[in-house]
Design a protein around this motif. Structure first.
Motif, PDB file in Angstrom:
ATOM      1  N   CYS A 293     -63.915   7.833  -0.369  1.00  0.00           N
ATOM      2  CA  CYS A 293     -63.641   8.219  -1.757  1.00  0.00           C
ATOM      3  C   CYS A 293     -62.595   7.292  -2.371  1.00  0.00           C
ATOM      4  O   CYS A 293     -62.017   6.443  -1.696  1.00  0.00           O
ATOM      5  CB  CYS A 293     -63.159   9.658  -1.783  1.00  0.00           C
ATOM      6  SG  CYS A 293     -61.570   9.871  -0.954  1.00  0.00           S
ATOM      7  N   ALA A 294     -62.343   7.487  -3.649  1.00  0.00           N
ATOM      8  CA  ALA A 294     -61.445   6.599  -4.382  1.00  0.00           C
ATOM      9  C   ALA A 294     -60.005   6.696  -3.891  1.00  0.00           C
ATOM     10  O   ALA A 294     -59.272   5.701  -3.911  1.00  0.00           O
ATOM     11  CB  ALA A 294     -61.518   6.914  -5.879  1.00  0.00           C
ATOM     12  N   CYS A 295     -59.572   7.887  -3.450  1.00  0.00           N
ATOM     13  CA  CYS A 295     -58.166   8.047  -3.062  1.00  0.00           C
ATOM     14  C   CYS A 295     -57.919   7.772  -1.590  1.00  0.00           C
ATOM     15  O   CYS A 295     -56.769   7.700  -1.163  1.00  0.00           O
ATOM     16  CB  CYS A 295     -57.662   9.444  -3.449  1.00  0.00           C
ATOM     17  SG  CYS A 295     -58.159  10.773  -2.338  1.00  0.00           S
ATOM     18  N   GLY A 296     -58.999   7.629  -0.805  1.00  0.00           N
ATOM     19  CA  GLY A 296     -58.847   7.309   0.607  1.00  0.00           C
ATOM     20  C   GLY A 296     -58.693   8.499   1.527  1.00  0.00           C
ATOM     21  O   GLY A 296     -58.562   8.326   2.743  1.00  0.00           O
ATOM     22  N   ALA A 297     -58.732   9.725   0.990  1.00  0.00           N
ATOM     23  CA  ALA A 297     -58.571  10.915   1.826  1.00  0.00           C
ATOM     24  C   ALA A 297     -59.770  11.137   2.738  1.00  0.00           C
ATOM     25  O   ALA A 297     -59.637  11.726   3.814  1.00  0.00           O
ATOM     26  CB  ALA A 297     -58.355  12.154   0.957  1.00  0.00           C
TER      27      ALA A 297
ATOM     28  N   CYS B 207     -64.839  14.629  -2.588  1.00  0.00           N
ATOM     29  CA  CYS B 207     -63.429  14.701  -2.227  1.00  0.00           C
ATOM     30  C   CYS B 207     -62.736  15.657  -3.185  1.00  0.00           C
ATOM     31  O   CYS B 207     -62.737  15.436  -4.396  1.00  0.00           O
ATOM     32  CB  CYS B 207     -62.779  13.323  -2.289  1.00  0.00           C
ATOM     33  SG  CYS B 207     -60.988  13.414  -2.013  1.00  0.00           S
TER      34      CYS B 207
ATOM     35  N   GLU C  83     -59.663  16.005  -3.564  1.00  0.00           N
ATOM     36  CA  GLU C  83     -58.441  15.382  -4.084  1.00  0.00           C
ATOM     37  C   GLU C  83     -58.733  14.514  -5.301  1.00  0.00           C
ATOM     38  O   GLU C  83     -58.020  14.576  -6.294  1.00  0.00           O
ATOM     39  CB  GLU C  83     -57.782  14.524  -2.995  1.00  0.00           C
ATOM     40  CG  GLU C  83     -57.361  15.306  -1.772  1.00  0.00           C
ATOM     41  CD  GLU C  83     -56.292  16.342  -2.072  1.00  0.00           C
ATOM     42  OE1 GLU C  83     -55.412  16.054  -2.901  1.00  0.00           O
ATOM     43  OE2 GLU C  83     -56.360  17.438  -1.495  1.00  0.00           O
ATOM     44  N   CYS C  84     -59.758  13.675  -5.228  1.00  0.00           N
ATOM     45  CA  CYS C  84     -60.006  12.710  -6.313  1.00  0.00           C
ATOM     46  C   CYS C  84     -61.350  12.933  -7.016  1.00  0.00           C
ATOM     47  O   CYS C  84     -61.604  12.327  -8.053  1.00  0.00           O
ATOM     48  CB  CYS C  84     -59.915  11.271  -5.802  1.00  0.00           C
ATOM     49  SG  CYS C  84     -61.262  10.780  -4.709  1.00  0.00           S
TER      50      CYS C  84
END
Ligand SMILES: [Zn+2]
Ligand SMILES: [Zn+2]
Length: 143
Positions: free
Chosen positions: A7-11, A74, A76-77
């Motif tokens: 994902c974009a935030c890396g989580a 995700c 988160e993001c």
């Protein structure tokens, strides 16, 4: 071939150890809503070829067929990552945008063209289906 992604935030990080059985654009109305007005682009892999770290949030919907469709993203993001259907648990979609470049993958098929807007375009020469296509062939892992 191994594909990595996330994902974009890396989580969430993804690893796939197979070639996709198909890469499809989908213009169904659900996908247009999910993809901000455009088709989704979906690489379909054998489920057991996909490994994932981090927390994926899932939402389900019962389709007209009675199958349960699930979207994974995700929390988160918000990046869309996966999708699968209860009818075909042996396959899982990885959203093409979640796969790290350069992956070299491109759509070979466009589906649900009957629901595409008049301005929609797709690559010349790829297979087209007005609705849901026939089931994909059985998963084949790379040896
Ligand atoms: Zn994220
Ligand atoms: Zn769709």
């Amino acid at each position: 071939m191994t594909y990595s992604g996330g994902c974009a935030c890396g989580a969430v990080r993804i690893t796939v150890t197979a070639e996709p059985v198909a890469v499809r654009q989908c213009w169904c109305r659900d996908c247009q809503q999910l993809a901000a007005g455009h088709a989704t682009v979906n690489a379909i892999f054998a489920t057991d070829a996909i490994a994932c770290s981090g927390t994926v949030t899932w939402k389900d919907r019962i389709a007209a067929s009675g199958n349960r469709l699930s979207w994974g993203f995700c929390g988160e993001c918000g990046t869309q990552l996966f999708a699968h259907s209860s009818a075909r648990p042996e396959f899982r979609v990885v959203r093409l945008g979640a796969i790290d470049e350069p992956h070299g993958l491109a759509p070979d098929t466009v589906i649900w063209t009957d629901q595409a807007p008049a301005w929609a375009r797709w690559p010349d020469g790829i297979a087209q289906h007005g609705g849901q296509p026939p089931a994909a062939p059985s998963p084949q892992k790379l040896s």
